[in-house]
Design an enzyme around this catalytic site. Structure first.
Site, PDB file in Angstrom:
ATOM      1  N   SER A 109       0.841  -1.208   0.000  1.00 33.24           N
ATOM      2  CA  SER A 109       0.000   0.000   0.000  1.00 33.24           C
ATOM      3  C   SER A 109       0.867   1.246   0.000  1.00 33.24           C
ATOM      4  CB  SER A 109      -0.877  -0.010   1.251  1.00 33.24           C
ATOM      5  OG  SER A 109      -1.513   1.237   1.422  1.00 33.24           O
ATOM      6  N   ASN A 110       0.286   2.324  -0.485  1.00 33.71           N
ATOM      7  CA  ASN A 110       0.958   3.635  -0.392  1.00 33.71           C
ATOM      8  C   ASN A 110       1.204   3.999   1.075  1.00 33.71           C
ATOM      9  OD1 ASN A 110      -1.186   5.883   0.492  1.00 33.71           O
ATOM     10  ND2 ASN A 110      -2.255   4.368  -0.745  1.00 33.71           N
ATOM     11  N   TYR A 134      -1.036  -0.153  10.132  1.00 32.00           N
ATOM     12  CA  TYR A 134      -1.389  -0.839   8.876  1.00 32.00           C
ATOM     13  C   TYR A 134      -0.230  -0.719   7.872  1.00 32.00           C
ATOM     14  CZ  TYR A 134      -3.562  -0.971   4.200  1.00 32.00           C
ATOM     15  OH  TYR A 134      -3.845  -1.209   2.877  1.00 32.00           O
TER      16      TYR A 134
HETATM   17  P1  NAI Z   1     -11.003  -5.282   1.309  1.00 29.47           P
HETATM   18  O1  NAI Z   1     -10.992  -4.943   2.756  1.00 29.47           O
HETATM   19  O2  NAI Z   1     -12.222  -4.962   0.520  1.00 29.47           O
HETATM   20  O3  NAI Z   1     -10.657  -6.816   1.099  1.00 29.47           O
HETATM   21  C1  NAI Z   1      -9.772  -7.535   1.934  1.00 29.47           C
HETATM   22  C2  NAI Z   1     -10.321  -8.930   2.102  1.00 29.47           C
HETATM   23  O4  NAI Z   1      -9.437  -9.666   2.948  1.00 29.47           O
HETATM   24  C3  NAI Z   1     -11.711  -8.956   2.749  1.00 29.47           C
HETATM   25  O5  NAI Z   1     -12.649  -9.581   1.920  1.00 29.47           O
HETATM   26  C4  NAI Z   1     -11.489  -9.710   4.049  1.00 29.47           C
HETATM   27  O6  NAI Z   1     -12.576 -10.559   4.410  1.00 29.47           O
HETATM   28  C5  NAI Z   1     -10.219 -10.513   3.744  1.00 29.47           C
HETATM   29  N1  NAI Z   1      -9.540 -10.922   4.964  1.00 29.47           N
HETATM   30  C6  NAI Z   1      -9.299 -10.152   6.080  1.00 29.47           C
HETATM   31  N2  NAI Z   1      -8.717 -10.897   7.038  1.00 29.47           N
HETATM   32  C7  NAI Z   1      -8.570 -12.150   6.522  1.00 29.47           C
HETATM   33  C8  NAI Z   1      -8.053 -13.363   7.037  1.00 29.47           C
HETATM   34  N3  NAI Z   1      -7.556 -13.459   8.293  1.00 29.47           N
HETATM   35  N4  NAI Z   1      -8.076 -14.443   6.250  1.00 29.47           N
HETATM   36  C9  NAI Z   1      -8.583 -14.377   4.996  1.00 29.47           C
HETATM   37  N5  NAI Z   1      -9.089 -13.270   4.452  1.00 29.47           N
HETATM   38  C10 NAI Z   1      -9.091 -12.158   5.213  1.00 29.47           C
HETATM   39  O7  NAI Z   1      -9.734  -4.545   0.676  1.00 29.47           O
HETATM   40  P2  NAI Z   1      -9.433  -4.200  -0.851  1.00 29.47           P
HETATM   41  O8  NAI Z   1      -9.731  -2.785  -1.081  1.00 29.47           O
HETATM   42  O9  NAI Z   1     -10.015  -5.219  -1.727  1.00 29.47           O
HETATM   43  O10 NAI Z   1      -7.843  -4.337  -0.855  1.00 29.47           O
HETATM   44  C11 NAI Z   1      -7.220  -5.573  -1.130  1.00 29.47           C
HETATM   45  C12 NAI Z   1      -5.768  -5.503  -0.697  1.00 29.47           C
HETATM   46  O11 NAI Z   1      -5.127  -4.413  -1.340  1.00 29.47           O
HETATM   47  C13 NAI Z   1      -5.600  -5.275   0.810  1.00 29.47           C
HETATM   48  O12 NAI Z   1      -4.501  -6.056   1.244  1.00 29.47           O
HETATM   49  C14 NAI Z   1      -5.276  -3.795   0.915  1.00 29.47           C
HETATM   50  O13 NAI Z   1      -4.463  -3.542   2.036  1.00 29.47           O
HETATM   51  C15 NAI Z   1      -4.558  -3.547  -0.391  1.00 29.47           C
HETATM   52  N6  NAI Z   1      -4.712  -2.164  -0.837  1.00 29.47           N
HETATM   53  C16 NAI Z   1      -5.902  -1.741  -1.387  1.00 29.47           C
HETATM   54  C17 NAI Z   1      -6.036  -0.434  -1.840  1.00 29.47           C
HETATM   55  C18 NAI Z   1      -7.277   0.030  -2.532  1.00 29.47           C
HETATM   56  O14 NAI Z   1      -7.275   1.161  -3.012  1.00 29.47           O
HETATM   57  N7  NAI Z   1      -8.355  -0.761  -2.613  1.00 29.47           N
HETATM   58  C19 NAI Z   1      -4.939   0.541  -1.683  1.00 29.47           C
HETATM   59  C20 NAI Z   1      -3.754  -0.014  -1.071  1.00 29.47           C
HETATM   60  C21 NAI Z   1      -3.651  -1.313  -0.687  1.00 29.47           C
HETATM   61  C1  15L Z   2      -5.280   1.741   1.321  1.00 28.46           C
HETATM   62  O1  15L Z   2      -4.261   1.130   1.654  1.00 28.46           O
HETATM   63  C2  15L Z   2      -6.629   1.214   1.629  1.00 28.46           C
HETATM   64  O2  15L Z   2      -6.680  -0.186   1.558  1.00 28.46           O
HETATM   65  C3  15L Z   2      -7.721   1.817   0.742  1.00 28.46           C
HETATM   66  O3  15L Z   2      -8.972   1.530   1.315  1.00 28.46           O
HETATM   67  C4  15L Z   2      -7.525   3.330   0.616  1.00 28.46           C
HETATM   68  O4  15L Z   2      -7.634   3.941   1.880  1.00 28.46           O
HETATM   69  C5  15L Z   2      -6.159   3.610   0.038  1.00 28.46           C
HETATM   70  O5  15L Z   2      -5.134   3.005   0.823  1.00 28.46           O
HETATM   71  C6  15L Z   2      -5.853   5.113  -0.067  1.00 28.46           C
HETATM   72  O6  15L Z   2      -4.819   5.556   0.423  1.00 28.46           O
HETATM   73  O7  15L Z   2      -6.661   5.805  -0.700  1.00 28.46           O
END
Ligand code: NAI
Ligand code: 15L
Length: 264
Positions: A109-110, A134
């Site tokens: 992540s950023n 985080y």
């Molecule tokens: P999200 O929160 O929608 O999805 C994460 C998923 O991981 C959830 O469905 C959750 O149930 C699952 N999870 C959590 N704990 C778990 C465990 N112990 N075992 C199995 N599964 C588990 O997040 P999103 O937006 O889909 O992001 C996906 C990944 O990308 C994350 O790792 C997040 O940190 C990273 N990320 C996302 C960004 C974005 O803009 N969406 C920005 C930066 C990073």
């Molecule tokens: C992240 O790491 C989060 O997963 C996402 O939900 C946003 O908050 C994103 O960074 C952001 O910086 O916009």
């Protein structure tokens, strides 16, 4: 590719990958701790808690690639991050090491670099400067990826994702936005590449005001197609101008950098 594992498949990016990567592997193995839609054609749905080492060992069998999205995706209590992001990512790397060493896309992540100022342009050599616990877990994930490549030859692209949403949701995202289309095309490029080593990249579209460079990763042949510019007028009309003395504006991590300690 025969079988591609996606962890975090019930989440925002997991759903984007499930849709966008249809047909890119013979089988998509979809996993999450939260409920997922039933398996469609060429899909396997495998519920799993990433903190359960034995279950993760089984989950990572017979896969040719892993998109590791699973975990807590925002600031949270340390004990929760410990299970999902620290233990969970360790278990995933151990599973990969012991099951044929598939290449991994690690969703960093950023917020691993969120305490750099917006006036600093970053690349893969920039130091980690986490803006939250985080963000610290994402630094740890990147360190694990580096270690597993150097010691065991498990390849990873550690992708410091900006903000992957349908469109930019605030002024900061004019710089950090990554379109879902660019995210999916990057996933394809990562697994199509002959080699990656451990590569640190930024997950960002071709935004005019971006803070990050991926020039070092040109060998992947990936070019983002989208830019936040087409949303600029709407975003600027909807949100007040930013205060340059606000920590959330000074630092790349925005509110994650400005907020206090989660558990205080
Ligand atoms: P999200 O929160 O929608 O999805 C994460 C998923 O991981 C959830 O469905 C959750 O149930 C699952 N999870 C959590 N704990 C778990 C465990 N112990 N075992 C199995 N599964 C588990 O997040 P999103 O937006 O889909 O992001 C996906 C990944 O990308 C994350 O790792 C997040 O940190 C990273 N990320 C996302 C960004 C974005 O803009 N969406 C920005 C930066 C990073
Ligand atoms: C992240 O790491 C989060 O997963 C996402 O939900 C946003 O908050 C994103 O960074 C952001 O910086 O916009």
């Amino acid at each position: 590719m025969k079988r591609l594992l996606i962890t975090g498949a019930a989440g925002n990016l997991g759903k984007i990958c499930r849709e966008g990567l249809k047909g890119h592997a013979d089988i998509l193995r979809l996993s999450d701790i939260s409920p997922m839609d039933p398996a469609g054609p060429n899909e396997e749905v495998v519920p799993c808690d990433l903190a359960d080492r034995a279950a993760v060992h089984e989950l990572t069998k017979d896969v040719d690639g892993i998109i590791h999205l699973g975990g807590i995706s925002v600031e949270a209590a340390f004990d929760d991050l410990l299970q999902a992001n620290l233990l969970g990512t360790y278990n995933l790397y151990e599973g990969a090491r012991n099951n044929g060493k598939p290449r991994i896309l690690f969703a960093s992540s950023n917020h691993a670099i969120g305490f750099h100022k917006r006036t600093t342009k970053l690349d893969d050599t920039s130091t980690q400067r986490p803006d939250s616990l985080y963000g610290v877990t994402k630094c740890y994930g990147e360190a694990l990826a580096s270690y597993y490549y150097d010691k065991f030859d498990v390849e990873t692209v550690s992708l410091r994702i900006g903000s992957c949403f349908e469109k930019p949701l605030n002024r900061r995202m004019l710089s950090t936005w990554m379109s879902p289309r660019d995210f999916v095309s990057l996933m394809k490029a990562v697994f199509d590449a002959p080699m990656t080593g451990h590569l640190v990249m930024y997950g960002v579209s071709d935004n005019t005001s971006k803070w990050w460079s991926n020039d070092h990763a040109d060998f992947l042949g990936w070019k983002p197609q989208d830019s936040s510019e087409k949303y600029r007028a709407d975003v600027e009309a909807a949100f007040e101008p930013e205060d340059r003395h606000d920590k959330a504006v000074i630092y790349q991590g925005g509110p994650f950098a400005a907020n206090g300690h989660f558990e205080d």
